[in-house]
Design an enzyme around this catalytic site. Structure first.
Site, PDB file in Angstrom:
ATOM      1  N   MET A  21       0.810  -1.222   0.000  1.00 38.20           N
ATOM      2  CA  MET A  21       0.000   0.000   0.000  1.00 38.20           C
ATOM      3  C   MET A  21       0.839   1.266   0.000  1.00 38.20           C
ATOM      4  O   MET A  21       0.300   2.356   0.052  1.00 38.20           O
ATOM      5  CB  MET A  21      -0.938   0.004   1.219  1.00 38.20           C
ATOM      6  CG  MET A  21      -2.025  -1.056   1.167  1.00 38.20           C
ATOM      7  SD  MET A  21      -3.114  -0.856  -0.247  1.00 38.20           S
ATOM      8  CE  MET A  21      -3.879   0.720   0.138  1.00 38.20           C
ATOM      9  N   VAL A  24       7.097   3.884   3.586  1.00 38.60           N
ATOM     10  CA  VAL A  24       7.191   4.637   4.836  1.00 38.60           C
ATOM     11  C   VAL A  24       8.544   5.343   4.864  1.00 38.60           C
ATOM     12  O   VAL A  24       9.583   4.731   4.606  1.00 38.60           O
ATOM     13  CB  VAL A  24       7.039   3.727   6.064  1.00 38.60           C
ATOM     14  CG1 VAL A  24       7.180   4.537   7.350  1.00 38.60           C
ATOM     15  CG2 VAL A  24       5.698   3.023   6.041  1.00 38.60           C
ATOM     16  N   LYS A  39       3.826   7.961   5.788  1.00 31.91           N
ATOM     17  CA  LYS A  39       3.392   6.860   4.923  1.00 31.91           C
ATOM     18  C   LYS A  39       2.916   7.437   3.600  1.00 31.91           C
ATOM     19  O   LYS A  39       1.986   8.238   3.545  1.00 31.91           O
ATOM     20  CB  LYS A  39       2.252   6.084   5.610  1.00 31.91           C
ATOM     21  CG  LYS A  39       1.676   4.947   4.765  1.00 31.91           C
ATOM     22  CD  LYS A  39       2.621   3.775   4.692  1.00 31.91           C
ATOM     23  CE  LYS A  39       1.992   2.598   3.957  1.00 31.91           C
ATOM     24  NZ  LYS A  39       0.978   1.911   4.772  1.00 31.91           N
ATOM     25  N   ASP A 137      -6.147  -5.026   8.115  1.00 30.06           N
ATOM     26  CA  ASP A 137      -4.839  -5.575   7.752  1.00 30.06           C
ATOM     27  C   ASP A 137      -4.029  -5.908   9.001  1.00 30.06           C
ATOM     28  O   ASP A 137      -2.849  -5.595   9.099  1.00 30.06           O
ATOM     29  CB  ASP A 137      -4.081  -4.581   6.874  1.00 30.06           C
ATOM     30  CG  ASP A 137      -2.936  -5.257   6.103  1.00 30.06           C
ATOM     31  OD1 ASP A 137      -1.988  -4.538   5.701  1.00 30.06           O
ATOM     32  OD2 ASP A 137      -2.974  -6.490   5.930  1.00 30.06           O
TER      33      ASP A 137
END
Length: 501
Positions: A21, A24, A39, A137
């Site tokens: 996704m 970072v 992020k 998640d």
């Protein structure tokens, strides 16, 4: 983007990691002069401009909902920035390592330690669920064990609010195969029970060192949907199997799971739980076993897993201080009614009067002419004292010592004991205090006659900084008796913290 600045404020220093996704970054908030984690959320390739704009809008909305969450077990979200057609989430910087990395390096966790971690994570999830947020998640890589002892659930960047459309449009499945609940693999939006399933799969890894379902992504998905639920050995095995039941309605109530995890963490056992029923609490046995050896091996990185409401904390010996206090506590319970009565020389001790200011929650026990007070403090960058790290508590303690050392004359008042107008008081020199906390200092206040009427003790215990005040306006107590009363009050509050739960 290899380096640069976001919103003219966050300087990107270097990547810390990447996942499906996004990436970072280690960054510096140049306005507040502190390091943060940023992020960078990536969006699927091939999205139309309209779809991309809708996804960015949804991510911002979800980030706003996540930012409202306040719990020591949830990574704090400071800001959200939209640049380069994608959202960037600015979060607190955590130091330590993930549960997955820890297990890979040190091996499977003992059942009691894994249960402590699971209870902390589930409490954090329950806070999110109460506000209509699913994590979606939960996995070993998103459970972070900090150097200060916090167990933190990270990566709420894909959390979903109830009533929102899922992100499975465009064929995108949110989550990690092997940790996605069966109903979500079947295309359902899922709910709190789905996060519970994912936590069960996560704790299975912590307990055994291997995933519940192995193989390729497709094999893990197939096994999750059609294979039998694996049962790990030991006291957590049946509980994890119940959490990972195929049908959401067959999974136990989260509150019952938290209680059962605490039982195992304390050395008891937990049987499979009936749906929506609270487990019977078995007899708890304090013991030392493999957990002590595993924790010793991991001590260089993970110092503890405290933070459940029952304060099931790692200690080297029964009277040792926990490595961190992460769950809020009523400050008015830190001194017992009996002790208040002894300190104030009354057989009818007053009830504690809770209050709070920007420094932190406090409680006072006043009667005419005398009183005792306790305040648990925080710095200006922290939401509450229970979110402090040991490092930040040390810095706050030293800051308080410097601050009170600057002023020889102070304005002083305590309306509840009869001092309604501000009075001048002379401060005695700061002095080291022994017999309370890991470090402590104190000072006294003198009135116009030169007699001590108030004594203050500041001490640090793990990640908490506590101030204790004792005042007696009458002529009978000596200066030394007032000092000793303040020390006894401080010691009483420290012992309440040490033996909490």
């Amino acid at each position: 983007m290899s380096s640069g600045s976001l919103a003219g404020r966050y300087a990107l220093l270097r990547p810390l990691g990447a996942g499906g996704m996004g990436k970072v970054w280690l960054a510096r908030d140049e306005m507040l002069d502190r390091e943060v984690a940023v992020k960078e959320l990536t969006l699927p390739e091939g999205m139309s401009p309209k779809e991309r704009a809708a996804s960015v809008k949804r991510a911002v909305r979800e980030a706003q909902a996540t930012a409202r969450l306040r719990h020591p077990g949830i990574v704090a979200l400071h800001d959200v920035v939209v640049e380069q057609d994608r959202p960037w989430l600015v979060m607190e910087l955590l130091r330590g390592r993930t549960l997955g990395d820890t297990v890979r390096e040190f091996g499977p966790m003992p059942a009691d330690y894994a249960a402590r971690v699971g209870a902390d994570v589930l409490e954090a999830l329950m806070v999110a669920h109460a506000q209509g947020l699913q994590h979606r998640d939960v996995k070993p890589g998103n459970v972070f064990l900090t150097e200060s002892g916090r167990v933190v659930l990270t990566d709420f960047g894909i959390a979903r609010q109830e009533g929102q459309a899922t992100l499975t449009e465009q064929g995108l499945m949110i989550g990690s195969p092997g940790f996605i609940a069966p109903e979500r693999l079947a295309g359902e939006p899922g709910g709190p029970a789905s996060d519970l399933w994912s936590l069960g799969a996560t704790l299975y890894v912590a307990l055994t060192g291997t995933p519940a379902y192995e193989g390729s992504a497709a094999q893990r998905v197939r096994a999750t949907m059609t294979g039998p639920v694996p049962v790990a050995q030991g006291p957590l095995g049946p509980l994890l199997a119940a959490m990972m039941a195929h049908h959401p309605g067959a999974r136990p109530d989260p509150g019952a799971v938290v209680q059962a995890l605490r039982q195992v963490a304390a050395g008891g056992t937990a049987s499979p739980l009936p749906v929506n029923q609270v487990a019977t609490v078995p007899r708890q046995v304090r013991r030392r076993g493999p957990a002590a050896l595993w924790i010793a091996a991991a001590a260089a990185v993970v110092l503890g897993a405290g933070g459940t409401t029952a304060f099931l904390l790692l200690r080297d010996r029964p009277d040792a201080a926990p490595t961190a206090y992460t769950v809020p506590r009523d400050v008015c319970t830190l001194i017992s009614s009996q002790e208040v009565g002894r300190l104030l020389h009354t057989q009818d001790p007053p009830k504690g009067r809770p209050s709070a200011d920007q420094v932190g929650p406090k409680c006072g026990w006043p009667v005419a002419g005398t009183g005792v007070g306790v305040q648990v403090q925080k710095d200006s960058d922290t939401v509450d004292p229970w979110s402090m790290t040991t490092a930040s508590a040390r810095a706050l303690f030293q800051s308080q010592r410097r601050y009170w050392g600057r002023y020889d004359s102070l304005d002083w008042t305590w309306p509840e004991i009869g001092v309604k107008k501000s009075q001048k008081a002379e401060r005695t020199p700061l002095h080291q205090v022994t017999g309370v906390g890991e470090e402590a200092f104190g000072y006294e206040l003198k009135g116009p006659t030169g007699r001590v009427h108030s004594a203050h003790v500041f001490y640090r215990l793990a990640n908490l900084v506590v101030e204790v005040e004792y005042t007696a306006l009458g002529a009978s107590p000596t200066d030394e008796e007032i000092r000793q009363a303040a020390l006894r009050a401080a010691q009483a509050s420290e012992q309440a913290l040490r033996h909490a739960g």
